[in-house]
Structure formats: C-alpha cells, structure tokens
Write a protein that holds these residues in place. Structure first.
Motif, PDB file in Angstrom:
ATOM      1  N   LEU A   3       0.849  -1.187   0.000  1.00 54.73           N
ATOM      2  CA  LEU A   3       0.000   0.000   0.000  1.00 54.73           C
ATOM      3  C   LEU A   3       0.888   1.241   0.000  1.00 54.73           C
ATOM      4  O   LEU A   3       1.885   1.283   0.714  1.00 54.73           O
ATOM      5  N   ALA A   4       0.489   2.253  -0.784  1.00 50.96           N
ATOM      6  CA  ALA A   4       1.254   3.502  -0.805  1.00 50.96           C
ATOM      7  C   ALA A   4       0.432   4.645  -1.380  1.00 50.96           C
ATOM      8  O   ALA A   4      -0.316   4.454  -2.342  1.00 50.96           O
ATOM      9  N   ASP A   5       0.559   5.805  -0.771  1.00 48.18           N
ATOM     10  CA  ASP A   5       0.173   7.104  -1.314  1.00 48.18           C
ATOM     11  C   ASP A   5      -1.307   7.430  -1.472  1.00 48.18           C
ATOM     12  O   ASP A   5      -1.642   8.591  -1.587  1.00 48.18           O
ATOM     13  N   ARG A   6      -2.165   6.490  -1.517  1.00 46.47           N
ATOM     14  CA  ARG A   6      -3.598   6.785  -1.576  1.00 46.47           C
ATOM     15  C   ARG A   6      -4.362   5.578  -1.048  1.00 46.47           C
ATOM     16  O   ARG A   6      -3.824   4.459  -1.022  1.00 46.47           O
ATOM     17  N   PRO A   7      -5.591   5.795  -0.627  1.00 45.40           N
ATOM     18  CA  PRO A   7      -6.357   4.668  -0.085  1.00 45.40           C
ATOM     19  C   PRO A   7      -6.569   3.578  -1.137  1.00 45.40           C
ATOM     20  O   PRO A   7      -6.718   3.869  -2.324  1.00 45.40           O
ATOM     21  N   ALA A   8      -6.563   2.342  -0.674  1.00 41.59           N
ATOM     22  CA  ALA A   8      -6.902   1.231  -1.564  1.00 41.59           C
ATOM     23  C   ALA A   8      -8.383   1.370  -1.903  1.00 41.59           C
ATOM     24  O   ALA A   8      -9.179   1.789  -1.071  1.00 41.59           O
ATOM     25  N   GLU A   9      -8.743   1.049  -3.110  1.00 37.00           N
ATOM     26  CA  GLU A   9     -10.141   1.163  -3.521  1.00 37.00           C
ATOM     27  C   GLU A   9     -10.876  -0.149  -3.322  1.00 37.00           C
ATOM     28  O   GLU A   9     -11.805  -0.465  -4.059  1.00 37.00           O
ATOM     29  N   VAL A  10     -10.437  -0.905  -2.330  1.00 36.28           N
ATOM     30  CA  VAL A  10     -11.045  -2.183  -1.980  1.00 36.28           C
ATOM     31  C   VAL A  10     -11.138  -2.260  -0.462  1.00 36.28           C
ATOM     32  O   VAL A  10     -10.474  -1.516   0.250  1.00 36.28           O
ATOM     33  N   ASP A  11     -11.933  -3.165   0.024  1.00 36.51           N
ATOM     34  CA  ASP A  11     -11.986  -3.435   1.452  1.00 36.51           C
ATOM     35  C   ASP A  11     -10.738  -4.244   1.804  1.00 36.51           C
ATOM     36  O   ASP A  11     -10.526  -5.339   1.274  1.00 36.51           O
ATOM     37  N   LEU A  12      -9.891  -3.686   2.668  1.00 30.83           N
ATOM     38  CA  LEU A  12      -8.620  -4.340   2.982  1.00 30.83           C
ATOM     39  C   LEU A  12      -8.807  -5.714   3.606  1.00 30.83           C
ATOM     40  O   LEU A  12      -8.118  -6.670   3.225  1.00 30.83           O
ATOM     41  N   TYR A 171       6.883  -0.514  -7.880  1.00 29.30           N
ATOM     42  CA  TYR A 171       6.286   0.797  -7.607  1.00 29.30           C
ATOM     43  C   TYR A 171       4.801   0.601  -7.326  1.00 29.30           C
ATOM     44  O   TYR A 171       4.110  -0.123  -8.048  1.00 29.30           O
ATOM     45  N   THR A 172       4.312   1.266  -6.269  1.00 33.75           N
ATOM     46  CA  THR A 172       2.893   1.164  -5.917  1.00 33.75           C
ATOM     47  C   THR A 172       2.303   2.543  -5.687  1.00 33.75           C
ATOM     48  O   THR A 172       2.910   3.381  -5.027  1.00 33.75           O
ATOM     49  N   HIS A 173       1.125   2.753  -6.225  1.00 32.99           N
ATOM     50  CA  HIS A 173       0.322   3.943  -5.955  1.00 32.99           C
ATOM     51  C   HIS A 173      -1.091   3.428  -5.724  1.00 32.99           C
ATOM     52  O   HIS A 173      -1.795   3.095  -6.668  1.00 32.99           O
ATOM     53  N   GLY A 174      -1.451   3.289  -4.446  1.00 34.14           N
ATOM     54  CA  GLY A 174      -2.716   2.651  -4.087  1.00 34.14           C
ATOM     55  C   GLY A 174      -2.412   1.309  -3.440  1.00 34.14           C
ATOM     56  O   GLY A 174      -1.717   1.236  -2.439  1.00 34.14           O
ATOM     57  N   MET A 175      -2.917   0.230  -4.051  1.00 34.51           N
ATOM     58  CA  MET A 175      -2.720  -1.105  -3.497  1.00 34.51           C
ATOM     59  C   MET A 175      -2.409  -2.069  -4.631  1.00 34.51           C
ATOM     60  O   MET A 175      -2.979  -1.975  -5.712  1.00 34.51           O
ATOM     61  N   GLN A 176      -1.498  -2.975  -4.353  1.00 35.10           N
ATOM     62  CA  GLN A 176      -1.294  -4.078  -5.279  1.00 35.10           C
ATOM     63  C   GLN A 176      -0.853  -5.310  -4.503  1.00 35.10           C
ATOM     64  O   GLN A 176      -0.282  -5.213  -3.423  1.00 35.10           O
ATOM     65  N   ILE A 177      -1.160  -6.440  -5.085  1.00 33.00           N
ATOM     66  CA  ILE A 177      -0.768  -7.715  -4.502  1.00 33.00           C
ATOM     67  C   ILE A 177       0.437  -8.211  -5.284  1.00 33.00           C
ATOM     68  O   ILE A 177       0.393  -8.286  -6.514  1.00 33.00           O
ATOM     69  N   VAL A 178       1.503  -8.520  -4.565  1.00 34.47           N
ATOM     70  CA  VAL A 178       2.767  -8.915  -5.187  1.00 34.47           C
ATOM     71  C   VAL A 178       3.273 -10.179  -4.497  1.00 34.47           C
ATOM     72  O   VAL A 178       3.187 -10.308  -3.277  1.00 34.47           O
ATOM     73  N   MET A 179       3.816 -11.069  -5.272  1.00 38.28           N
ATOM     74  CA  MET A 179       4.447 -12.274  -4.739  1.00 38.28           C
ATOM     75  C   MET A 179       5.954 -12.027  -4.708  1.00 38.28           C
ATOM     76  O   MET A 179       6.566 -11.822  -5.745  1.00 38.28           O
ATOM     77  N   LEU A 180       6.530 -12.010  -3.518  1.00 38.45           N
ATOM     78  CA  LEU A 180       7.984 -11.846  -3.393  1.00 38.45           C
ATOM     79  C   LEU A 180       8.618 -13.206  -3.169  1.00 38.45           C
ATOM     80  O   LEU A 180       8.123 -14.020  -2.446  1.00 38.45           O
TER      81      LEU A 180
END
Length: 180
Positions: A3-12, A171-180
């Motif tokens: 998560l970064a810089d703005r609210p996620a547009e989903v229910d966390l 890079y994230t702006h909002g929310m993203q799901i990433v597999m590390l």
C-alpha cells in the motif's frame, strides 16, 4: 499486499482473506484512517512513513516501523526500510537532506533481500522536481548491495522502471498484490 500514497479502492480485510495475503507492507503517505482495519489483522505488517505522514500510526496499528531497522518477512526474506523523501521545503514533515540519507544508509546491512522505502533511489522512477527527486545514497546502496526487491511509492513514473541491476523494483500507488 503493498500500500502507498492513496487509499486502496477495496476493502482491505476482504482482500486479505480472499487472496490469502501473508504480509502487508506500507510505503508511506497513508493516513491512519485509511489503514484502521489493519489493527485487527494478525498477519505480519511492515511499513515506513512518507513525507506527508503523521508519525505514530504504525505502532498504533501494529505495523512494524522499518525505518533504520531490519526485519524478516514471513517467507524468510530480510527487509529494511527508509522513510520520507528528500527535503524540498522547511516543514516538519518526514524529510531528509541527501547528506542525512547518506549517514542513515551508511549503517544499513550489506546483505538484504528487500528494501521498503517511500521515495525511490536517484534515477529510478524519480523526477527532476524537488519534491520527487530520488535519493542518491539509496541508489548507491542498491547498486552495491543489490537487494532482490525494492518497494516504493511517492512518485508518478511513466513508464515505470521495474529493474535496476540485480534488483526488481515494485512501484505502488494505491494497493497491489505482489508475490515476493
């Protein structure tokens, strides 16, 4: 989940459960109100403050503040964090000079898998304007240490640079799901 810089547009909470998320990482410029539901989440949570953050909410929400600290992600990867951005104004925000960043990074470990930062390294998804320039010492750190991943927010790159040497950049702006 990053998560970064703005609210996620989903229910966390729903997103965490439905996607079997193992860890939440915040890259700054998020208000406590946007993240309040994370207080009830028992999975590991890590983060750094952005330049527009009010300090204190990470602890209140049970999020490990990574600035200047090393941690371990659930998958066993080591992680360090770096808060804020390059000083571009004289305000009490989370801002550092290039020299202050160099001093901070001089104490960082020379073996790490993941770097979580708000502002990117110099020349990596940064901009020429004072508020969005990259961190010189962070670029040097990434070039020498070569972490597997660098996670950041703060800027508005187009196109997004996704690789620097050995390091994958997320890079994230909002929310993203990433597999590390």
């Amino acid at each position: 989940m990053i998560l970064a810089d703005r609210p996620a547009e989903v229910d966390l909470l729903t997103t965490i459960v439905e996607n079997d998320i193992e860890c939440v990482i915040t890259c700054g410029d998020l208000h406590k109100y946007y993240l309040r539901d994370l207080a009830s989440v028992t999975i590991p949570k890590f983060g750094v403050y952005g330049n527009h953050c009010s300090r204190g909410y990470l602890d209140e929400l049970g999020i490990t503040d990574l600035h200047g600290r090393k941690g371990r992600l659930p998958n066993g990867m080591s992680v360090v964090g770096l808060e804020g951005c390059v000083r571009y104004k004289n305000e009490p925000d989370v801002l550092y000079t290039q020299e202050e960043y160099a001093a901070i990074l001089a104490a960082y470990p020379w073996k790490v898998d993941v770097v979580v930062t708000h502002a990117p390294p110099e020349g990596v998804n940064d901009s020429s304007d004072a508020a969005h320039m990259g961190i010189t010492a962070l670029r040097e750190y990434v070039d020498v240490v070569g972490p597997r991943y660098l996670l950041h927010g703060h800027t508005y790159p187009n196109p997004v640079l996704e690789q620097v040497g050995r390091t994958s950049v997320v890079y994230t702006h909002g929310m993203q799901i990433v597999m590390l």
